[in-house]
Structures are given as C-alpha cells and as structure tokens.
Write an enzyme that holds these catalytic residues in place. Structure first.
Site, PDB file in Angstrom:
ATOM      1  N   GLU A 301     -49.166 -39.414  39.334  1.00  0.00           N
ATOM      2  CA  GLU A 301     -47.859 -39.278  39.985  1.00  0.00           C
ATOM      3  C   GLU A 301     -46.753 -39.487  38.974  1.00  0.00           C
ATOM      4  O   GLU A 301     -45.729 -38.823  38.992  1.00  0.00           O
ATOM      5  CB  GLU A 301     -47.709 -40.299  41.128  1.00  0.00           C
ATOM      6  CG  GLU A 301     -46.491 -40.051  42.030  1.00  0.00           C
ATOM      7  CD  GLU A 301     -45.294 -40.934  41.777  1.00  0.00           C
ATOM      8  OE1 GLU A 301     -44.367 -40.905  42.591  1.00  0.00           O
ATOM      9  OE2 GLU A 301     -45.228 -41.650  40.759  1.00  0.00           O
ATOM     10  N   GLU A 302     -46.994 -40.444  38.069  1.00  0.00           N
ATOM     11  CA  GLU A 302     -45.938 -40.829  37.125  1.00  0.00           C
ATOM     12  C   GLU A 302     -45.650 -39.727  36.109  1.00  0.00           C
ATOM     13  O   GLU A 302     -44.663 -39.794  35.401  1.00  0.00           O
ATOM     14  CB  GLU A 302     -46.306 -42.129  36.403  1.00  0.00           C
ATOM     15  CG  GLU A 302     -46.498 -43.325  37.348  1.00  0.00           C
ATOM     16  CD  GLU A 302     -45.215 -43.829  37.970  1.00  0.00           C
ATOM     17  OE1 GLU A 302     -44.183 -43.145  37.833  1.00  0.00           O
ATOM     18  OE2 GLU A 302     -45.253 -44.896  38.599  1.00  0.00           O
ATOM     19  N   HIS A 428     -41.328 -49.687  36.546  1.00  0.00           N
ATOM     20  CA  HIS A 428     -41.787 -48.950  35.360  1.00  0.00           C
ATOM     21  C   HIS A 428     -41.802 -49.798  34.096  1.00  0.00           C
ATOM     22  O   HIS A 428     -41.681 -49.255  32.983  1.00  0.00           O
ATOM     23  CB  HIS A 428     -40.946 -47.678  35.138  1.00  0.00           C
ATOM     24  CG  HIS A 428     -41.288 -46.602  36.113  1.00  0.00           C
ATOM     25  ND1 HIS A 428     -40.701 -45.376  36.117  1.00  0.00           N
ATOM     26  CD2 HIS A 428     -42.188 -46.586  37.122  1.00  0.00           C
ATOM     27  CE1 HIS A 428     -41.221 -44.640  37.086  1.00  0.00           C
ATOM     28  NE2 HIS A 428     -42.123 -45.364  37.719  1.00  0.00           N
TER      29      HIS A 428
END
Ligand SMILES: *[C@@H]1O[C@H](CO)[C@@H](O)[C@H](O)[C@H]1NC(C)=O
Ligand SMILES: *[C@@H]1O[C@H](CO)[C@@H](O)[C@H](O)[C@H]1NC(C)=O
Ligand SMILES: *[C@@H]1O[C@H](CO)[C@@H](O)[C@H](O)[C@H]1NC(C)=O
Ligand SMILES: *[C@@H]1O[C@H](CO)[C@@H](O)[C@H](O)[C@H]1NC(C)=O
Ligand SMILES: *[C@@H]1O[C@H](CO)[C@@H](O)[C@H](O)[C@H]1NC(C)=O
Ligand SMILES: *[C@@H]1O[C@H](CO)[C@@H](O)[C@H](O)[C@H]1NC(C)=O
Ligand SMILES: *[C@@H]1O[C@H](CO)[C@@H](O)[C@H](O)[C@H]1NC(C)=O
Ligand SMILES: [Zn+2]
Ligand SMILES: [Zn+2]
Length: 494
Positions: A301-302, A428
C-alpha cells in the site's frame, strides 16, 4: 491443526426432528463482545517482533518482516478451517535509499528521491538554466559535473534524466519554496527515455539560494553527493480469505494493508487496521453468516495502493459484481486519535462514493451514536486501499483515526488528546512502534468494524445490488501517480 467448528454447535428442536444448526447467527452485539484488547495486542506484538528481525525496524513489502506478517495472517486464518485462503502473488519495484551532501566541506540536508540510483560523486556544481525542463537548459559545462536545478514545471524525473543526457555525474534539485520538500519526492519510475538517471536529491529553497550564490562566486565549488539506494523487483503477496459459508454471490469484503513504509515498523500504519480485521476474521469462525465475508490483506500500500490495485484489476466483471461492498481499515489506533468515518455520502467534503457508500457511512455513524461516542467525517479521497474499489463502482467505507494532520481544539474537546499536535506524530516514522498505539481507540474502532461486518453479513438492505455500476476506465497508473495517492500522503512529483 483445525479447530472443529462443531465445538460451537448447538441443537435445535424443530417439531420432532433434531437439526444441527451449527454456530449462532452473527449479531452486532455478539460479534462486538469478541473484541478483546489483549488479543489485539498479541497480534501487535507479533508484528513488532517481525519488524525487529535483523534489527530492520521495518515491515516494508519484500522484507523478511513483511513476509513473516503474511505467513502469520495466512496460517492463523487457515487454522480456523472457516476460510478458503490464497496468496495473490506478484512482483513490484521496491525502492529505498538515503542521500548526503557536502559542498566545500559544508554539510547540507538533502532528501533522497524514490527510484533514484545510488552513487558517490565528487565534482563541481554547475547551474542548469531556467527550470531544467529541456535539453537546451543544460549547458555543455555540465558534462562531468553536478547539475544544480530548480524545482518546477516538469517532473523531477525529467530534470534528472536530462542531466544524465547532458553528461552530468549527479543532480541536485532545490525547492522553489524556502523550506524543504514536504512529504518527500519521487522520480516515479526507475527509467526515463530522456536519459540515464544520475545520483540525485533535493535540498531546501534557502539552501538552494545559498548554493547558487556560492557557485556564482566560484566555478570550482566541489560537491560531494553520496547516495545509497536499493531499487529492485520484489515478490510479494496479498492474502485473500473468503468464508466457505454464506452466499458467495453477495460478498461483504473488508481489508487493511499489511506492509509498512521502509522508514518504520508500521504498527499503527497499518498494523492496527489489518490486525483488527485479522482478529475479527478469526472470531467470525464462531458464527453463522448469511452473506459470504471476504478479507483482503493488502501488500505494498505504501508504494501506492499496489496490492489492492493488483487484486481489483485481476477481477472479472462477474467477480466484481459478487462483491457487495468494501470496508477499509487503515490506522485505527492513532495515539492522538480522532474517530473519523469516510464521508461516503459526500455531504461534508463533496466527494461522493458509489451508491451504497452513504449507507455504509450511516452504519458507522449509528454505531458511534449508540455507543455515545462522537464521530466526524473524513474526506473520501481514494488515498488508501479502497481507491481501486471506488474506481470500479463498488460501494465503500471505513474508519480512520488520523495521520500527519493536526488535531483541532474542537476535536480535542470531543475526544481528549492534544490540540495542535498531529494525530500520529510517528506517522511513517521509525517510532511507529507498539508504544504508538492508543488501545482504547483501537478497541472502540474494532467494535465499530465488528458492527459493520455483522450488519452486512446478515443483510445487504440499503446496498444497491442490481444497479448498473459506473466503471471508471482503468488507466495504468505510473508509479508517481500512485505515490500521489499513497496512504493519505501527498507526494509531490515536480
Ligand atoms: C519474501 O517472500 C518472497 C516470496 O513471496 C521471496 O521471493 C523473498 O525472497 C522473501 N524475502 C525474504 C527476505 O525472505
Ligand atoms: C575540505 O577539508 C579538507 C580536509 O579538512 C581540506 O583539505 C580541503 O581543502 C577542504 N576543501 C575545501 C573546498 O574547503
Ligand atoms: C513554467 O510553466 C509556465 C506555465 O506553463 C510557463 O508560463 C513558464 O514560462 C514556465 N517557466 C519556465 C522557466 O519554463
Ligand atoms: C523489474 O521488472 C520489470 C518487468 O519485468 C523490468 O522491466 C525491470 O527492468 C525490472 N527492474 C529491475 C530494477 O530489476
Ligand atoms: C490502513 O489500511 C486501511 C485498509 O487498507 C486503509 O483503509 C487505510 O487508509 C490505511 N491507512 C493509512 C493512513 O494508510
Ligand atoms: C461539488 O462537486 C461538484 C462536482 O465535482 C461541483 O460541480 C460542485 O460545484 C461542488 N460543490 C461545492 C459546494 O463545492
Ligand atoms: C501542526 O502544528 C504545529 C505547531 O503546533 C506546526 O508546527 C505544524 O506545522 C502543524 N502541522 C500541520 C500538518 O499543520
Ligand atoms: Zn497506511
Ligand atoms: Zn502509510
């Protein structure tokens, strides 16, 4: 080992006949009662252990920590015997790196650009003309030297490739605003037909101005640009699990992503969302359901919704139509949390989901209202794994406790926590560890997830099933466009 589902069976007398009715039909109340903070924390501890293998402090896709996460999810689900599971495996280009810059022995902060190559170059700095968007902007003097280029008008990728085409050995881009580039930057892909990439990075606008002044004084201003980068194709998998029971033509789908960013262990983002749904998937095996329930544990996803995009793109129209709705859970335990619900009806942010998304929003709103907990809408912008589902007209919804944005004073009055501080200061970052979770918020949201799954596993009333779905034609998104959408996080390309 399989746990026998008949251990939960009970007998019902119908007239004179004895019927084995199996497990009880799921209800919101009984399913919510299975949510336990202890169980959620056990999953979080597993993820935390995996992130620490080889002191990596990450579960980015393709790492051992992420592979272990995938194995843990699949084997836990398989043990229930309740699901058909499979790995949806594919390759994707991984990229991670760091950059360091010193000029005339003065160190400057420089941010690495995703997909930039590694290398260590020592050479004079030479200014590119204009914005470095055409080959004419690169004077011949740039050959063998490091190009110094303004941000603006064209992609970072073009500036770096044109530098390479002009024979530069490195490229330094400076921001066109005083500060550093917020949120990081990317070259989008590892290839540009305009020329070969050279080691590169981006400095703040004020450092850029200082470097220009220095170059104008001395044409032998030596820069040392040191870039360490990994750019490689990695094999990774989504885990897809579908209940063997329930109507397979009316599937309630729910998902969360299993990978972290390279920079951190990703326990809240998105360990919290995916572990909520893992725990609920395990608990669902004690119930009977009317509609089939499918869980998607997305990879990468990142790097731009890669796993969910791969999955949705691979579905035939008939398979898509079997999915009645999609529920997305990413970051549901932020330390300075808010209780946000995706604005599926568009009344708060004017981005409306496919018909049925309004019903999903209402289902979550009703849950929080009846629990006496304030909730608020959040923009339904497609910047997480529900984006690919929206693109093919599948109604969607979900929860979110906030990322890098600041909590307002009004929100702090509703939910406690600190105003003018990010919902997740470790978003993050390396500090997104097991200590970065708010357990009460996690439990509350897991109950909300239980409510939504129980509701739709029993009835799809309010979710259009026959309506023509509007398909937004799929375009092959380049990496940089995907990165733009990653994880609620705007990544500027130029
Ligand atoms: C992770 O799993 C993939 C297969 O999906 C494998 O190709 C890769 O080598 C594994 N990586 C590590 C670090 O174990
Ligand atoms: C950088 O430092 C080294 C060692 O301290 C010195 O020899 C060199 O002259 C310095 N270079 C510049 C450009 O100041
Ligand atoms: C940048 O683009 C804008 C709009 O396309 C244009 O007006 C401007 O001249 C360009 N600037 C440079 C330096 O290329
Ligand atoms: C990754 O795989 C693609 C498609 O197979 C290939 O074109 C590309 O060169 C590979 N990139 C790297 C860095 O290996
Ligand atoms: C965490 O994962 C869920 C499910 O994929 C997604 O809905 C959510 O947006 C993710 N959150 C972030 C901030 O990545
Ligand atoms: C809402 O979005 C529509 C279409 O995107 C636009 O036409 C309309 O002006 C917007 N309304 C508001 C209040 O922003
Ligand atoms: C959050 O507030 C702090 C000051 O409290 C400020 O420095 C920061 O820029 C704000 N962040 C955002 C995303 O608005
Ligand atoms: Zn995320
Ligand atoms: Zn993220």
């Amino acid at each position: 080992m399989r746990s026998p589902s008949l251990s939960h069976a009970f007998l019902v007398l119908v007239g004179a006949a004895v019927v084995v009715a199996g497990n009880p039909l799921v209800t919101s109340k009984s399913y919510q009662a299975t949510v336990s903070g202890d169980n959620l924390m056990k999953h979080a501890e597993k993820l935390s252990q995996y992130s620490k293998i080889n002191d990596a402090n990450t579960r980015a896709f393709g790492t051992i920590g992420h592979n272990k996460t995938i194995e843990y999810i699949k084997s836990s689900l398989d043990k229930t015997g309740f699901y058909d599971t499979y790995l949806d495996t594919f390759q994707y280009l991984y990229s991670d790196g760091t950059a360091a810059l010193s000029v005339a022995n003065v160190t400057y902060e420089i941010a690495w650009l995703t997909y930039g190559p590694g290398g260590d170059v020592n050479a004079p700095l030479v200014l590119a003309n204009n914005l470095g968007c055409t080959q004419n902007d690169f004077p011949t003097a740039i050959a063998g030297n490091i190009a110094l280029i303004s941000r603006g008008n064209c992609s970072f990728s073009d500036k770096v490739a044109l530098s390479g085409a002009a024979g530069a050995v490195g490229a330094i881009i400076y921001n066109n605003e005083n500060g550093p580039l917020a949120g990081g930057g990317t070259l989008g892909t590892d290839f540009n037909p305009l020329g070969p990439y050279v080691p590169t990075g981006i400095v703040s606008g004020s450092d850029g101005k200082a470097l220009i002044s220095a170059v104008e004084v001395s044409d032998k201003l030596i820069g040392n640009l040191h870039v360490v980068a990994t750019n490689e194709n990695r094999t990774t998998s989504n885990v897809i699990a579908t209940s063997k029971s329930g109507d397979q033509n009316n599937i309630v789908m729910s998902g969360g992503h299993t990978d972290s960013v390279p920079a951190g262990p990703g326990i809240n983002d998105n360990g919290s969302g995916s572990m909520s749904i893992l725990e609920l998937a395990l608990q669902l095996s004690h119930f009977r359901i009317k509609n089939a329930v499918r869980f998607g544990f997305w990879t990468a996803e990142e790097f731009g919704l890669v796993g969910s995009d791969h999955y949705v793109a691979g579905l035939s129209e008939a398979e898509r139509n079997k999915i009645a709705l999609y529920l997305n859970f990413d970051m549901v335990a932020s330390p300075n949390f808010g209780y946000f619900i995706y604005d599926g009806d568009g009344n708060a942010f004017n981005i409306t989901g496919p018909p049925g998304s309004d019903h999903i929003e209402k289902t979550f709103e009703n849950f929080f209202a009846s629990a006496g907990v304030k909730s608020a809408p959040t923009e339904f912008n497609g910047r997480s794994d529900y984006g690919p589902f929206l693109d093919v007209g599948i109604p969607a919804g979900g929860l979110f406790t906030g990322a890098e944005g600041n909590k307002t004073a009004e929100e702090a009055a509703w939910w406690g926590g600190q105003a003018n501080v990010a919902y997740d200061v470790c978003y993050h970052r390396a500090c997104d560890t097991i200590d970065n979770l708010n357990l009460p918020a996690w439990v509350q949201n897991s109950k909300a997830i239980a409510h939504s799954i129980a509701t739709y596993a029993v009835s799809l009333d309010g979710i259009p099933r026959q309506a023509q779905r509007t398909l937004i034609p799929r375009i092959a998104l380049p990496h940089d466009r995907r990165r733009h959408q990653a994880c609620g996080h705007e990544v500027l390309a130029s």
